[in-house]
Structure formats: C-alpha cells, structure tokens
Design a protein around this motif. Structure first.
Motif, PDB file in Angstrom:
ATOM      1  N   UNK A  27      81.030  24.292  54.006  1.00  0.00           N
ATOM      2  CA  UNK A  27      82.207  25.018  53.111  1.00  0.00           C
ATOM      3  C   UNK A  27      83.531  24.795  53.922  1.00  0.00           C
ATOM      4  N   UNK A  28      84.350  23.692  53.459  1.00  0.00           N
ATOM      5  CA  UNK A  28      85.606  23.841  54.248  1.00  0.00           C
ATOM      6  C   UNK A  28      86.815  24.478  53.411  1.00  0.00           C
ATOM      7  N   UNK A  61      88.249  38.004  62.019  1.00  0.00           N
ATOM      8  CA  UNK A  61      87.114  37.170  61.576  1.00  0.00           C
ATOM      9  C   UNK A  61      86.589  36.385  62.858  1.00  0.00           C
ATOM     10  N   UNK A  62      85.288  36.464  63.149  1.00  0.00           N
ATOM     11  CA  UNK A  62      84.724  35.952  64.400  1.00  0.00           C
ATOM     12  C   UNK A  62      85.065  34.441  64.553  1.00  0.00           C
ATOM     13  N   UNK A  63      85.083  33.839  63.290  1.00  0.00           N
ATOM     14  CA  UNK A  63      85.286  32.204  63.500  1.00  0.00           C
ATOM     15  C   UNK A  63      86.826  31.892  64.115  1.00  0.00           C
ATOM     16  N   UNK A  64      87.755  32.592  63.843  1.00  0.00           N
ATOM     17  CA  UNK A  64      88.901  32.463  64.161  1.00  0.00           C
ATOM     18  C   UNK A  64      88.870  32.723  65.867  1.00  0.00           C
ATOM     19  N   UNK A 104      86.833  37.410  54.456  1.00  0.00           N
ATOM     20  CA  UNK A 104      87.787  36.501  53.804  1.00  0.00           C
ATOM     21  C   UNK A 104      87.350  36.382  52.500  1.00  0.00           C
ATOM     22  N   UNK A 151      92.453  33.428  54.593  1.00  0.00           N
ATOM     23  CA  UNK A 151      92.751  33.470  55.882  1.00  0.00           C
ATOM     24  C   UNK A 151      93.093  32.135  56.336  1.00  0.00           C
ATOM     25  N   UNK A 152      92.806  30.711  55.735  1.00  0.00           N
ATOM     26  CA  UNK A 152      93.257  29.732  56.218  1.00  0.00           C
ATOM     27  C   UNK A 152      94.820  29.711  55.689  1.00  0.00           C
ATOM     28  N   UNK A 170      79.966  34.516  60.816  1.00  0.00           N
ATOM     29  CA  UNK A 170      80.598  33.091  61.341  1.00  0.00           C
ATOM     30  C   UNK A 170      80.870  32.295  60.093  1.00  0.00           C
ATOM     31  N   UNK A 220      83.844  26.700  58.049  1.00  0.00           N
ATOM     32  CA  UNK A 220      84.946  26.348  57.406  1.00  0.00           C
ATOM     33  C   UNK A 220      86.261  27.007  58.000  1.00  0.00           C
ATOM     34  N   UNK A 225      86.576  23.742  49.036  1.00  0.00           N
ATOM     35  CA  UNK A 225      86.291  22.388  49.111  1.00  0.00           C
ATOM     36  C   UNK A 225      84.807  22.464  49.663  1.00  0.00           C
ATOM     37  N   UNK A 274      86.499  32.917  67.821  1.00  0.00           N
ATOM     38  CA  UNK A 274      85.647  31.725  68.389  1.00  0.00           C
ATOM     39  C   UNK A 274      86.431  30.629  68.854  1.00  0.00           C
ATOM     40  N   UNK A 275      87.252  29.917  67.583  1.00  0.00           N
ATOM     41  CA  UNK A 275      87.976  28.952  67.730  1.00  0.00           C
ATOM     42  C   UNK A 275      89.148  28.781  68.942  1.00  0.00           C
ATOM     43  N   UNK A 328      89.113  24.945  60.095  1.00  0.00           N
ATOM     44  CA  UNK A 328      90.506  25.206  59.778  1.00  0.00           C
ATOM     45  C   UNK A 328      91.439  25.646  60.899  1.00  0.00           C
ATOM     46  N   UNK A 329      90.820  26.824  61.410  1.00  0.00           N
ATOM     47  CA  UNK A 329      91.531  27.407  62.453  1.00  0.00           C
ATOM     48  C   UNK A 329      91.858  26.538  63.624  1.00  0.00           C
ATOM     49  N   UNK A 330      90.610  25.788  64.004  1.00  0.00           N
ATOM     50  CA  UNK A 330      90.592  25.007  65.293  1.00  0.00           C
ATOM     51  C   UNK A 330      91.803  23.800  64.817  1.00  0.00           C
ATOM     52  N   UNK A 385      86.349  28.335  60.825  1.00  0.00           N
ATOM     53  CA  UNK A 385      86.316  27.952  62.154  1.00  0.00           C
ATOM     54  C   UNK A 385      86.986  26.631  62.241  1.00  0.00           C
ATOM     55  N   UNK A 428      80.121  33.970  50.842  1.00  0.00           N
ATOM     56  CA  UNK A 428      79.479  33.032  51.124  1.00  0.00           C
ATOM     57  C   UNK A 428      79.246  32.354  49.875  1.00  0.00           C
ATOM     58  N   UNK A 434      89.886  25.928  51.752  1.00  0.00           N
ATOM     59  CA  UNK A 434      91.114  26.696  51.947  1.00  0.00           C
ATOM     60  C   UNK A 434      91.117  28.147  51.459  1.00  0.00           C
TER      61      UNK A 434
END
Lengths: 368, 166
Positions: free
Chosen positions: A131-132, A226-229, A46, A137-138, B8, B11, A72, A231-232, B15-17, B13, A106, A134
């Motif tokens: 870290x939020x 992305x593992x985060x996506x 990302x 990927x967002x 992972x 952030x 953010x 996972x969600x 936003x995706x959610x 995660x 990161x 944008x």
C-alpha cells in the motif's frame, strides 16, 4: 496589514472548525463513551481521505467534510484509484476485477462481498496488497514540507536582498536556527565538523516542530504519532550516524578498551562488551522513534479524552472543569511539541557527535 | 510491540522517507546553505567591524600619545629657550656692568693722574714763585743789609746755615 487580516481570518476559521468538529459529537445517538473512544481511536489513525470533520445529518447518514485522496496499491501491477470508492470504509472497492476493503485503516484484498476472515486472535487473514497510498498523513507531510520550503527559501533570499539582514516571516526563525547551530550542533559535534550535519538537524527540528504544532490545530491531523513516520526519521539519523562514523567511532564500538590491557585479557570482557556496544548502535535511534511517537500519541489521547469528558459530564461543574484541564493540557502540549522537536534534534546531534569524534589517542594517553 | 508493528504502515514510511529526503536536499540547497552562509558572513562582518574599531581606537590612542609627547617636547624646548635667553640677558647685563666699572675706573685713574700732575705743576709753580718772591725779598733785605759789612757776613753765614735745612 493585509497579511494580519488574513491570519486573523484563518485563525477564526480554525476555531470554527474545531467548534463544529467537537460539537458534532453531541448529536450522536447511542453510547456516548464508546462513541468518544472510537472517535479518539479514529483521530489517532491515518485515513485514506482528507476529512476535517464529520457529522450525522437528519436522515441519520454520516456526512464528511473533506476530499478523497488517491489510493496506490501494488497487487500484481500498479492499481491507482480514488479513496472515494471505499465510501469511508463502508463499501468494497472494485478495481480491475480485484476487491479491496478498508479494515482498521489497512487495505485488505477481499471477495466481492468484502468478507474478512479472522484467525484465532481476531486478526484478519486476508492478503494485504503493498500500500503506497497518498493518505491524509502523506498530504500533511507534503504540505508541511512545502510550507517549510517556502518559508526558509524566503528567509534565504531575504538575506541577499537586504544585505545580510533577514526580513519577513522567516525572520522569526533566525534565532532558532542560530540556537540550533550554537547550542545544539557546535557543543555536541564540535566546531570542526558541525557544518556537515546542520542541514539535517535544522530540517528535522523544524519538520517535527511544525508537524507537532499542526497536530495541535483542530484540523485533526496527526503525523508524528504514526510509528512509520518516527521510524523513517530515526532511520535517517541512524544512517547518517553510521555512515559518517570515523575510525574512532568504530574503534570505540569494537575495541572500547583500546591499549589499556593486553589482548588476551580483553577477550572475556569483549564477549560481553561488544554485543552491548553493537546493540547500542540500534537502541539509540530506537529510543528516538519511540520517544517521539509515545509523547505525541499520549498527548493526543489525554487531550481528546479530556475534551470527550466535557460531553460525558454535561454538568455545570464537570464540563468547565474538564474544559479547564483540556486547556491546560493543550498549553502543555504546545510546549511538548517544541520539546520533542528539540529532544529529537539534540539527541541526533549527540549521536552525530559520537560518530564524528576523533580523539588524539597520544594526547589522551598523556593525560591519564 | 505487536501493536506497534501492526500500526506500522510501509506506505506511510515510504512516503515519509521520500518526502523528507526530498525536503532535506531541497532545503539544504535553497535554504540552509544560503541562510547559514549569510549568517556567518554577517557575524564575520560584525567581528571585523569590531576589530577595526578596536584598531582605530588603538591608533587614536597612539596618536594622542604622540601628540602628548610632542607637546611635552615643545614645552621643554620653550623652557630651554627661555632659560638660555635669561642667561644671555644676565650675562649681557653683567658684561655691561663690568665694562662700565672698568671704564669708570679708567676715568677715575686718568682723573687722579691728571690731578696729580696738575698738583705737581701747581706745587712746582708755587715753589718757583715762592723762590722768586724769596729772592726778591732777599734782594731787598740784602740791599739794605749790605750797606753794612758786618751785617753782610753775618747774613751769609746764617743763610748758609739755614740752606743746609732745605
């Protein structure tokens, strides 16, 4: 007619971008292999700004095509600033007296010079603010969401306008919606309860499919790796499964043998069985997230490596060969994009089916 | 696993959610419900149309069967009527013949009876004429004969003897 021309023009632009983005590699100095490896690595990650491509100009500076995105952070208060402050990771950003630096995608809190301390395993020990941002990927997730909303909203309104018959671009997706209903939802969940799950199944199918397809365009976006996506997505499947679980579903987990044997005989079995069943609740969505993540990531690595090979070989035989391979792989990836969306939806439906299932125990007892 | 955890990003995660759930709820309200309802309505409409077509077909068949039945009945009735008419005709002819025969018989009988009477009358007249003639002849004969006495007696005797024959 107008629309057709627009689509053609867009396709042409995409093709040109891809040409530019891959051709730019050739002008790089230094070790080409390391360069390509870094490029692939970069592609898979990302980023804090939306750059479609980059190249090195005559002065040896790297020039990026794209635009910065908002960063953010939550670090003793909300900090919002533009990612242009990082200058693509090269400089330290100063916000309200705090210094931040991007290291391996990161953000770390550093001192004014941007020093990063490492531990024995070469992991940075600097503090990481929440870290939020944008990120790229967002933005892509948002764009795909917007696209889906406009597309399916259009399809929905075309029904009422045309007396129950779909018109327009959304019409292509009507058979797919019907397929998901008739061949995924109804067989797995059952005629009685499938309606409740349809919105999620449809949304997740089209979301994963569209975002996978977008990953195959030369825009350089890459979300489902992305593992985060994943996972969600899997977490939502997990939550829906367990919150809509019926009494039978829980009974199946905590009392799988039912009345087939007396309680004292069940105890030794349940010492083993119940942990397995409980673990199963978590393994199911976990397999979902790993499958999607790994498939898309592997596909991208293979495809980009083959494209990279073209520039390494630089011969009349090797380059066309790796081009042919890359082309073949990209065709397979088109299928994989759809297949992974299908598998995710199919398995989610299957899990929902377990959760929603209600058998008539009396009838079953008679059947045995 | 460690690499996965390292990758992972909370952030992304987050936003995706958030974005996905927002998309899910928006699409559910504005897209999936209307689409699925429209598709269901359409399918139901098609089903109903097929059902009513089937029903119409069945009704048509019933109607045709009725028609067939009516036609058959009509035909049977016609046959019946024709048969009856034929019978009446035959009967009439037979009756007429019978009557004619009777009439003819009567006429013949009358004719025979009148012939019989005529014959009897003729015979009677003939008899009386024959008697008169005989008497005249006898008178003449007697006149001549009676000139002689013997002869008169002889004649009476022979005549008496003859008279018993008649």
């Amino acid at each position: 007619m107008q629309r057709k021309i627009t689509i053609k023009a867009l396709t042409l632009v995409f093709l040109l971008i891809s040409f530019v983005s891959y051709a730019s590699e050739d002008t790089q100095k230094g070790d080409l292999k390391t360069e390509i490896k870094a490029y692939i690595q970069h592609h898979l990650e990302d980023s804090y700004d939306f750059s479609l491509t980059s190249y090195t100009n005559d002065q040896g500076e790297k020039v990026y095509w794209g635009f910065p995105l908002p960063v953010i952070l939550w670090d003793n208060g909300l900090k919002v600033f533009s990612s242009s402050k990082f200058h693509h990771g090269k400089t330290v950003a100063e916000v309200d007296g705090n210094f931040y630096k991007v290291y391996h995608t990161k953000i770390y809190k550093t001192d004014a010079e941007g020093t990063i301390n490492y531990d024995a395993e070469k992991h940075p020990t600097n503090a990481k603010p929440l870290d939020f941002s944008i990120t790229k990927n967002v933005v892509v997730i948002f764009l795909v969401g917007l696209l889906m909303f406009l597309l399916f909203r259009g399809l929905a309104s075309s029904y009422s306008k045309n007396n129950g018959i779909a018109k327009g671009a959304g019409r292509i997706f009507e058979p797919i919606i019907l397929y998901i209903r008739d061949d995924i939802a109804i067989p797995n969940i059952g005629e009685k309860k499938y309606r409740k799950y349809m919105p999620y199944l449809l949304t997740v199918f089209f979301f994963v499919w569209f975002i996978n397809m977008l990953g195959l365009t030369p825009l350089g976006v890459n979300v489902t790796n992305s593992i985060s996506v994943t996972v969600a997505l899997a977490l939502i499947t997990f939550l829906i499964t367990n919150f809509t679980g019926t009494k039978d579903y829980w009974k199946h987990i905590f009392d799988p043998l039912g009345d087939t044997m007396p309680w004292y005989a069940k105890i030794p079995l349940y010492i083993i069985l119940i942990p397995i069943e409980v673990l199963g609740i978590f393994i199911k969505p976990f397999s979902l997230l790993i499958r999607l993540y790994a498939n898309i990531k592997a596909g991208h690595i293979v495809m980009m490596s083959l494209i990279g090979l073209m520039f390494i070989f630089k011969s009349w035989l090797g380059s066309p060969l790796s081009f042919g391979l890359a082309f073949a792989i990209s065709l397979i990836e088109l299928l994989v994009a759809l297949l992974q969306a299908y598998i995710f939806t199919m398995l989610s439906a299957l899990y929902f089916g377990f959760a929603a299932e209600e058998h008539d125990h009396h009838e079953e007892a008679h059947a045995h | 696993m460690e690499k996965l955890l390292g990758e992972f990003s909370i952030g992304l995660f987050f936003w995706q959610t958030v974005l996905f759930l927002a998309l899910l709820f928006l699409l559910r309200k504005f897209a999936w419900k209307p689409i699925l309802n429209a598709v269901n309505d359409r399918e139901e409409g098609i089903k109903n149309a097929l059902d009513s077509a089937e029903q119409a077909k069945r009704e048509m068949e019933n109607l045709q069967a009725d028609n067939q039945k009516l036609l058959k009945e009509a035909r049977a009735e016609r046959e019946e009527m024709l048969k009856e008419a034929r019978e009446i005709k035959n009967k009439m002819i037979d009756d007429a013949k019978e009557e004619a025969r009777e009439e003819a018989g009567k006429l013949i009988a009358q004719a025979q009876a009148s012939i019989q009477t005529e014959k009897k009358a003729a015979i009677a007249e003939l008899k009386s004429q024959v008697a008169n003639l005989s008497i005249e002849i006898a008178e003449k004969v007697v006149r001549e004969e009676l000139s002689n006495k013997d002869k008169q007696v002889k004649l009476v005797e022979s005549m008496l003897g003859e008279a018993t024959l008649n």
